[in-house]
Design a protein around this motif. Structure first.
Motif, PDB file in Angstrom:
ATOM      1  N   LYS A 283       0.811  -1.211   0.000  1.00 48.81           N
ATOM      2  CA  LYS A 283       0.000   0.000   0.000  1.00 48.81           C
ATOM      3  C   LYS A 283       0.849   1.269   0.000  1.00 48.81           C
ATOM      4  CE  LYS A 283      -0.495   0.065   5.041  1.00 48.81           C
ATOM      5  NZ  LYS A 283      -1.426   0.044   6.196  1.00 48.81           N
ATOM      6  N   ASN A 284       2.110   1.173   0.463  1.00 48.92           N
ATOM      7  CA  ASN A 284       2.988   2.340   0.474  1.00 48.92           C
ATOM      8  C   ASN A 284       3.722   2.543  -0.845  1.00 48.92           C
ATOM      9  OD1 ASN A 284       2.406   2.971   3.202  1.00 48.92           O
ATOM     10  ND2 ASN A 284       3.873   1.439   3.906  1.00 48.92           N
ATOM     11  N   SER A 285       3.551   1.606  -1.768  1.00 50.71           N
ATOM     12  CA  SER A 285       4.185   1.731  -3.081  1.00 50.71           C
ATOM     13  C   SER A 285       3.378   2.661  -3.973  1.00 50.71           C
ATOM     14  CB  SER A 285       4.312   0.354  -3.741  1.00 50.71           C
ATOM     15  OG  SER A 285       5.052  -0.535  -2.951  1.00 50.71           O
ATOM     16  N   ASP A 286       4.011   3.121  -5.032  1.00 51.52           N
ATOM     17  CA  ASP A 286       3.351   3.936  -6.044  1.00 51.52           C
ATOM     18  C   ASP A 286       2.893   2.993  -7.148  1.00 51.52           C
ATOM     19  OD1 ASP A 286       2.667   5.546  -8.197  1.00 51.52           O
ATOM     20  OD2 ASP A 286       4.215   7.032  -7.778  1.00 51.52           O
ATOM     21  N   LEU A 287       1.580   2.722  -7.210  1.00 48.71           N
ATOM     22  CA  LEU A 287       1.070   1.754  -8.172  1.00 48.71           C
ATOM     23  C   LEU A 287       1.354   2.177  -9.603  1.00 48.71           C
ATOM     24  CD1 LEU A 287      -0.447  -0.835  -8.764  1.00 48.71           C
ATOM     25  CD2 LEU A 287      -2.588   0.443  -8.605  1.00 48.71           C
ATOM     26  N   LEU A 288       1.208   3.454  -9.889  1.00 47.77           N
ATOM     27  CA  LEU A 288       1.479   3.933 -11.236  1.00 47.77           C
ATOM     28  C   LEU A 288       2.943   3.698 -11.594  1.00 47.77           C
ATOM     29  CD1 LEU A 288       0.107   5.315 -13.621  1.00 47.77           C
ATOM     30  CD2 LEU A 288       0.796   7.515 -12.678  1.00 47.77           C
ATOM     31  N   GLU A 289       3.827   3.883 -10.637  1.00 52.36           N
ATOM     32  CA  GLU A 289       5.253   3.622 -10.839  1.00 52.36           C
ATOM     33  C   GLU A 289       5.487   2.146 -11.148  1.00 52.36           C
ATOM     34  OE1 GLU A 289       8.328   5.385  -8.094  1.00 52.36           O
ATOM     35  OE2 GLU A 289       8.405   3.290  -7.453  1.00 52.36           O
ATOM     36  N   LEU A 290       4.841   1.266 -10.394  1.00 52.43           N
ATOM     37  CA  LEU A 290       4.998  -0.167 -10.620  1.00 52.43           C
ATOM     38  C   LEU A 290       4.465  -0.574 -11.991  1.00 52.43           C
ATOM     39  CD1 LEU A 290       4.010  -1.642  -7.140  1.00 52.43           C
ATOM     40  CD2 LEU A 290       6.296  -1.141  -8.021  1.00 52.43           C
ATOM     41  N   GLN A 291       3.346   0.015 -12.399  1.00 52.95           N
ATOM     42  CA  GLN A 291       2.793  -0.301 -13.716  1.00 52.95           C
ATOM     43  C   GLN A 291       3.685   0.221 -14.841  1.00 52.95           C
ATOM     44  OE1 GLN A 291      -1.117   1.415 -13.195  1.00 52.95           O
ATOM     45  NE2 GLN A 291      -2.013  -0.562 -12.657  1.00 52.95           N
TER      46      GLN A 291
END
Length: 379
Positions: A283-291
């Motif tokens: 939850k602390n990650s940047d989902l857009l960054e991961l995508q």
């Protein structure tokens, strides 16, 4: 209804009137019972994929769990698009798979996810028609797999679960000189290679070494620098990489936070080098960054915490084992008030499909706040 009719209907959408309550659960139930119904033109009984795209901006004020489970039980594949302060756990509950979540900061960024959203919809369609999951190409008997592990202070409590997950995945593979090769790199502010592809060829040696890994600690989290290190040092012939032999080069990133350095350019470089990246974030990650980093957006998995990582294990292994020896065309990466920008996103998406009464794709649309209202049905 023709494509032009759908476009006009979208253009004529009016805001539902607002209200203090957002009852997503009631809307999901309405959609399942009233929209995905034969009386509304649904072709679910004919085996046509039933796909729901949920766009929402804030936490639901009613219970979503039962309606979300009912959608899955009825084989309705849900994709979640969240804007701003949306409750991530709400989206996680609704989507059919963890990789089907998209998030943008502002409504004006909705059109930026169009290409990736449409790519995911086409993957769903292909998977349903082929009954062979989301990748249908011939798999490879050999793989070079790097686990890139976030070792910053953020992941200290989750580190035992990360190690357990790595061992779980490795145990499903055919490890050996002529089979799958494994490397593990841990990073925080800087990367550290624990072992390369040509260090171990025995499964038990790898499992023992992973179990003995110590948490690195520190910060800031420089994912961009770690990706560059892996690209130039781990996926290299000197480290045992077999990329010149056509062996798939696979990266599994396990991240517990947002990167403090730039990742877009190195993510593009990895794709250029035909490295297939999978990303798992909390939850602390940047989902857009991961995508952005992932080979395709559906290869980015979102969790609340690493304690939950076991539940994506089977799907990720399935994807990894289906990576072919030769990758296809390189996918596009992700770069970025609802009623203002939603029509643009919908029109752009509709224009990419074959829409007609007897064509392969039909559309329905609805708005929701306190009560859902259908704008138009399948026709």
């Amino acid at each position: 209804m023709s494509e032009s009719d759908v476009m006009k209907a979208i253009e004529n959408l009016r805001h539902g009137g607002g209200g203090r309550r957002l009852n997503v659960g009631a809307a999901l139930q309405f959609v399942r019972q009233s929209v995905f119904a034969s009386s509304s033109g649904s072709r679910g009984l004919e085996g046509v994929p039933q796909i729901l795209i949920l766009l929402t901006t804030k936490p639901s004020t009613d219970d979503m769990r039962s309606p979300a489970l009912a959608l899955k039980d009825h084989k309705i594949v849900s994709v979640g698009v969240g804007v701003g302060s949306v409750n991530f756990s709400d989206l996680e509950m609704v989507v059919f798979e963890p990789g089907f979540i998209y998030k943008v900061v502002r409504f004006s960024e909705l059109p930026s996810i169009r290409s990736n959203l449409v790519a995911a919809l086409n993957l769903i369609k292909d998977a349903t028609e082929s009954t062979s999951d989301l990748t249908v190409q011939q798999d490879s008997p050999q793989r070079d797999i790097v686990f890139l592990v976030d070792g910053s202070d953020e992941t200290l409590s989750g580190f035992p679960y990360i190690k357990s997950f790595i061992k779980q995945v490795v145990e499903t593979l055919n490890v050996g000189e002529n089979g799958d090769q494994i490397s593990v790199v841990q990073y925080s502010s800087d990367p550290q290679m624990h072992f390369s592809f040509n260090t171990y060829s025995d499964l038990q040696d790898i499992l023992t070494t992973v179990e003995q890994l110590k948490h690195k600690g520190g910060g800031p989290l420089n994912t961009g620098a770690a990706l560059e290190y892996v690209r130039t040092n781990t996926f290299a012939e000197s480290s045992g990489s077999r990329h010149k032999e056509g062996v798939p080069q696979i990266l599994i990133l396990l991240s517990g936070g947002a990167s403090q350095d730039e990742v877009k350019s190195i993510a593009a470089a990895l794709k250029q080098d035909q490295v297939v990246a999978f990303c798992v974030g909390t939850k602390n990650s940047d989902l857009l960054e991961l995508q952005t980093i992932a080979h395709v957006p559906s290869y980015a998995f979102a969790l609340r915490q690493f304690e939950d990582i076991g539940r994506i294990y089977k799907q990720l292994v399935s994807f990894v084992k289906r990576v072919p020896r030769q990758t296809g065309s390189k996918p596009r990466t992700v770069f970025g008030k609802l009623i203002t920008y939603l029509p643009t996103l919908l029109r752009q998406s509709v224009s990419l499909f074959s829409v007609a009464s007897h064509a392969s794709t039909q559309l329905a649309s609805w708005l929701l706040s306190y009560l859902p209202a259908c704008s138009f049905f399948f026709c």
